[in-house]
Design an enzyme around this catalytic site. Structure first.
Site, PDB file in Angstrom:
ATOM      1  N   PRO A   1      41.489  -6.948 -14.105  1.00  0.00           N
ATOM      2  CG  PRO A   1      43.295  -7.906 -12.948  1.00  0.00           C
ATOM      3  CD  PRO A   1      41.881  -8.151 -13.365  1.00  0.00           C
TER       4      PRO A   1
ATOM      5  CD  GLU B   1      43.522 -17.955 -10.359  1.00  0.00           C
ATOM      6  OE1 GLU B   1      42.406 -17.426 -10.149  1.00  0.00           O
ATOM      7  OE2 GLU B   1      44.239 -18.387  -9.451  1.00  0.00           O
TER       8      GLU B   1
ATOM      9  NE  ARG C   1      29.745   9.925  -3.785  1.00  0.00           N
ATOM     10  CZ  ARG C   1      30.069  11.049  -4.407  1.00  0.00           C
ATOM     11  NH1 ARG C   1      30.290  11.044  -5.708  1.00  0.00           N
ATOM     12  NH2 ARG C   1      30.184  12.179  -3.754  1.00  0.00           N
TER      13      ARG C   1
ATOM     14  CG  ASP D   1      31.727  14.399  -5.934  1.00  0.00           C
ATOM     15  OD1 ASP D   1      31.491  14.790  -4.805  1.00  0.00           O
ATOM     16  OD2 ASP D   1      31.123  13.485  -6.521  1.00  0.00           O
TER      17      ASP D   1
END
Ligand code: ADE
Length: 213
Positions: A78, A105, A143, A158
């Protein structure tokens, strides 16, 4: 977690057709003790466990290869740069990617300094580990590889690829439970349909994602 995803749908077909080669490596196979330990308590104390250097580095090195294209090593966390469609396009042009997924962690900082080329996050929330995040990226990248999607044009139109969201799409029947499709789509006037689609896409983007405009 990854086995199922690798063996279904478009990821399965992309591998079967030779568009991509995906190898899974279990870090526990590089552990040195009979309990196959890959994490340990943090120096200095504190909650949680930290992934140990030795098995992780050996796993990376065994995957990396020694050729001219050893592979770009990406750690899922993150704390990484936010993944987006532009990054998916960039990664789709790299020959060899290695994803490292750890406990949230974290991994020993020395591995980050010495063996990780890039850190990516899929959003501002915390998952139990980086595996699902790596799968998200693998899916978004594969993709885009030439020939993976049947319809070559589709990745280009897209959402995000043109910088805005896609507008509404309809298929048969023309009327479903009293709800009709917009008349313009039956007009046969391709230029007018194109203009309408663009307008709808911009309207949707303005309503939902002003930040993209
Ligand atoms: N590992 C745990 N949470 C993550 C996130 N949001 N993105 C990437 N890797 C993660």
């Amino acid at each position: 977690m990854l086995e199922g995803a690798m063996h279904s749908s478009i990821l399965k077909r992309a591998q079967a057709n030779g568009h991509v080669d995906i190898c899974l490596s279990d870090i526990r196979n590089f552990a040195r003790d009979k309990h196959r330990t890959v994490d340990d308590r943090p120096f200095g104390g504190g909650p949680g466990m930290v992934m140990k250097c030795e098995p992780l580095v050996e796993a990376i090195e065994s995957t990396r290869g020694s050729g001219p294209q050893p592979g770009r090593v990406i750690y899922m966390t993150p704390e990484g740069q936010r993944f987006d469609q532009a990054k998916a396009i960039e990664l789709s042009q790299v020959d060899h990617l290695i994803f490292v997924s750890g406990h949230y962690e974290g991994i020993d900082e020395r591995v980050r300094e010495g063996w990780i080329d890039e850190e990516l996050s899929i959003g501002d929330y915390v998952l139990t580990n980086g595996t699902v995040a790596a799968l998200v990226i693998i899916d978004a990248v594969v993709r885009l590889l030439p020939g993976v999607l049947g319809n070559e044009a589709s990745p280009i139109s897209d959402s995000f690829s043109e910088g805005i969201l896609e507008g509404p799409q309809y298929t048969r029947p023309e009327e479903f439970r009293g709800k009709k499709i917009p008349d313009i789509l039956l007009s046969g006037n391709h230029a007018a349909i194109e203009a309408w689609r663009r307008e709808q896409a911009e309207k949707r983007t303005a309503e939902r994602r002003k930040d993209l405009l």
